[in-house]
Design an enzyme around this catalytic site. Structure first.
Site, PDB file in Angstrom:
ATOM      1  N   LYS A 134       0.920  -1.307  -0.046  1.00 41.51           N
ATOM      2  CA  LYS A 134      -0.259   0.089  -0.133  1.00 41.51           C
ATOM      3  C   LYS A 134       0.890   1.276   0.071  1.00 41.51           C
ATOM      4  O   LYS A 134       2.112   1.044   0.651  1.00 41.51           O
ATOM      5  CB  LYS A 134      -0.751   0.071   1.145  1.00 41.51           C
ATOM      6  CG  LYS A 134      -0.404  -0.401   2.548  1.00 41.51           C
ATOM      7  CD  LYS A 134       0.748   0.384   3.145  1.00 41.51           C
ATOM      8  CE  LYS A 134       0.889   2.153   3.423  1.00 41.51           C
ATOM      9  NZ  LYS A 134       2.014   2.345   4.079  1.00 41.51           N
ATOM     10  N   TYR A 219      -4.476   4.072   5.761  1.00 40.53           N
ATOM     11  CA  TYR A 219      -5.137   3.259   6.919  1.00 40.53           C
ATOM     12  C   TYR A 219      -6.344   3.655   7.366  1.00 40.53           C
ATOM     13  O   TYR A 219      -7.337   2.953   7.745  1.00 40.53           O
ATOM     14  CB  TYR A 219      -4.119   3.068   8.030  1.00 40.53           C
ATOM     15  CG  TYR A 219      -3.066   2.074   7.808  1.00 40.53           C
ATOM     16  CD1 TYR A 219      -2.844   0.707   7.872  1.00 40.53           C
ATOM     17  CD2 TYR A 219      -1.791   2.612   7.323  1.00 40.53           C
ATOM     18  CE1 TYR A 219      -1.923  -0.121   7.547  1.00 40.53           C
ATOM     19  CE2 TYR A 219      -0.736   1.786   7.151  1.00 40.53           C
ATOM     20  CZ  TYR A 219      -0.815   0.260   7.096  1.00 40.53           C
ATOM     21  OH  TYR A 219       0.346  -0.356   6.882  1.00 40.53           O
TER      22      TYR A 219
END
Ligand code: NDP
Length: 364
Positions: A134, A219
């Site tokens: 990510k 996140y």
């Protein structure tokens, strides 16, 4: 797979097993594969070295068989440490020949953000399944290209959202689905760490695609989505820069407010100027608070019913076993490219909202 994980949690609850205080690998992933998934790691930096390689070693369904590195000294060290065969060690120049190597099932791209797209597509072209870290890309355009490229090449694409594979996060998802405390009304997310290393690639937009938002704000965005079980429809945002000489072409601190179809609101903050690791969810009839909510663990939290009595697992080991289950048992990947694309769409909307000062509609 989610059902099996829930059964696993129930089993833990029923046996009354005490929660260990340290971040230990308490129990093997609930699904076993017939053979091990053969993984090659690309980009042997901090995350690959300190988290992913140990995670693969601790997993029950994966083995580390190869590496791709631009640093010859690392190749020597890793070969010895992980007992790797010469034929499974690549650099970025000879990487394409991996297409002729039948002993590698999947390549895990752990490079700086702006390199993900290029190497995901090179891996797909070589006919290998691919996992990328990510954020999956530095733009929505790239993320879409990566998904289409992998689809056309007939390979699977996963994103390293490790939290989707661990039990605390699964409980947050379950509460959104089963509504133990009623409808979700308000979510608050914060992820920040002090980063002043101006030489690092994370501090250079060309390599990172942005600052704290791309690195850790992602996140919070992902948590807002799994805590509500919904996709946001619009966003407002505010960026704050107090030290432009440090945070030159990236954001330092950014705040945002997401609206969801049900009327739920999620407020988020990410920053390189302080430390924060929190998730709170306020339901109609109760609440959940986790801190830390996104670290490698041990994660901690409580709800209106008390402490979250949940097994503490090794995130990367669980994530890798989850990928093995999907790739070897031919199941959908729990965190596919499409999951990463949604976060990229929201990131771009947050940036636009902060730049324009307007509420931006989010289109998927
Ligand atoms: P590092 O800088 O520690 O490592 C990156 C590695 O990429 C380098 O060591 C190098 O490995 C390789 N590389 C190739 N070209 C370059 C280049 N031009 N500049 C820098 N490195 C290069 O980064 P991290 O390991 O911290 O992060 C890598 C990725 O993992 C990022 O996308 C990050 O967001 C993600 N990440 C995810 C986490 C998670 O919890 N899911 C946690 C931390 C990071 P080599 O010498 O072998 O070629």
């Amino acid at each position: 797979m989610k059902d099996s994980r829930r059964n696993f949690l129930k089993k833990f609850a029923a046996t009354g097993v005490l929660i260990p205080l340290a971040n230990t690998f308490t129990e093997a992933y609930p699904i076993k594969t017939d053979r091990k998934l053969r993984v090659a790691l690309m980009g042997l930096g901090s995350y690959a070295t300190n988290q992913l390689a140990p995670g693969i070693m601790k997993s029950q369904n994966c083995e580390l068989v190869g590496i791709i590195t631009g640093t010859p000294e690392k190749a020597v060290k890793w070969k010895e440490k992980y007992n790797l065969l010469d034929k499974n060690i690549y650099n970025y120049e000879n990487y394409e020949t991996i297409s002729q190597n039948p002993d590698i099932d999947v390549v895990y791209v752990v490079l700086p953000n702006s390199m993900h797209a290029e190497y995901v597509m090179k891996t797909a072209k070589a006919g290998k399944n691919v996992i990328t870290e990510k954020p999956m890309s530095v733009s929505v355009k790239e993320a879409k290209e990566m998904i289409a490229f992998c689809k056309n090449a007939g390979v699977k694409l996963g994103v390293g959202y490790r939290l989707h594979y661990e039990p605390f996060t699964n409980e947050v998802m379950r509460l959104a689905k089963d509504k133990d405390f009623g409808k979700i009304k308000f979510v608050e997310t914060k992820f920040a760490w002090k980063n002043r290393d101006i030489k690092a690639w994370r501090m250079n937009n060309k390599w990172s695609g942005g600052g704290a938002l791309m690195d850790v704000g992602i996140y919070c965005i992902n948590a807002s989505r799994y805590a509500t079980g919904e996709e946001p429809i619009s966003v407002t945002a505010q960026a704050v820069k107090t030290e432009p000489e440090i945070y030159r072409d990236i954001e330092e601190t950014i705040l945002w407010q997401l609206k969801f179809p049900s009327g739920a609101i999620a407020s988020g903050m990410s920053s390189y100027a302080t430390n924060a690791h929190e998730l709170s969810v306020h339901y109609e009839n109760g609440s959940l608070f986790m801190s830390p909510a996104y670290d490698y663990g041990p994660l901690k939290g409580y709800t209106s019913k008390g402490t979250m009595d949940i097994p503490i697992v090794h995130h990367q080991a669980y994530q890798m076993d989850g990928f093995a289950d999907a790739l070897l048992n031919n199941k959908p990947i729990l965190t596919p490219g499409e999951e990463g694309l949604k976060d990229m769409i929201i990131i771009e909307a947050i940036k636009k909202a902060a730049e324009t000062g307007k509420e931006i509609k989010i289109k998927y």
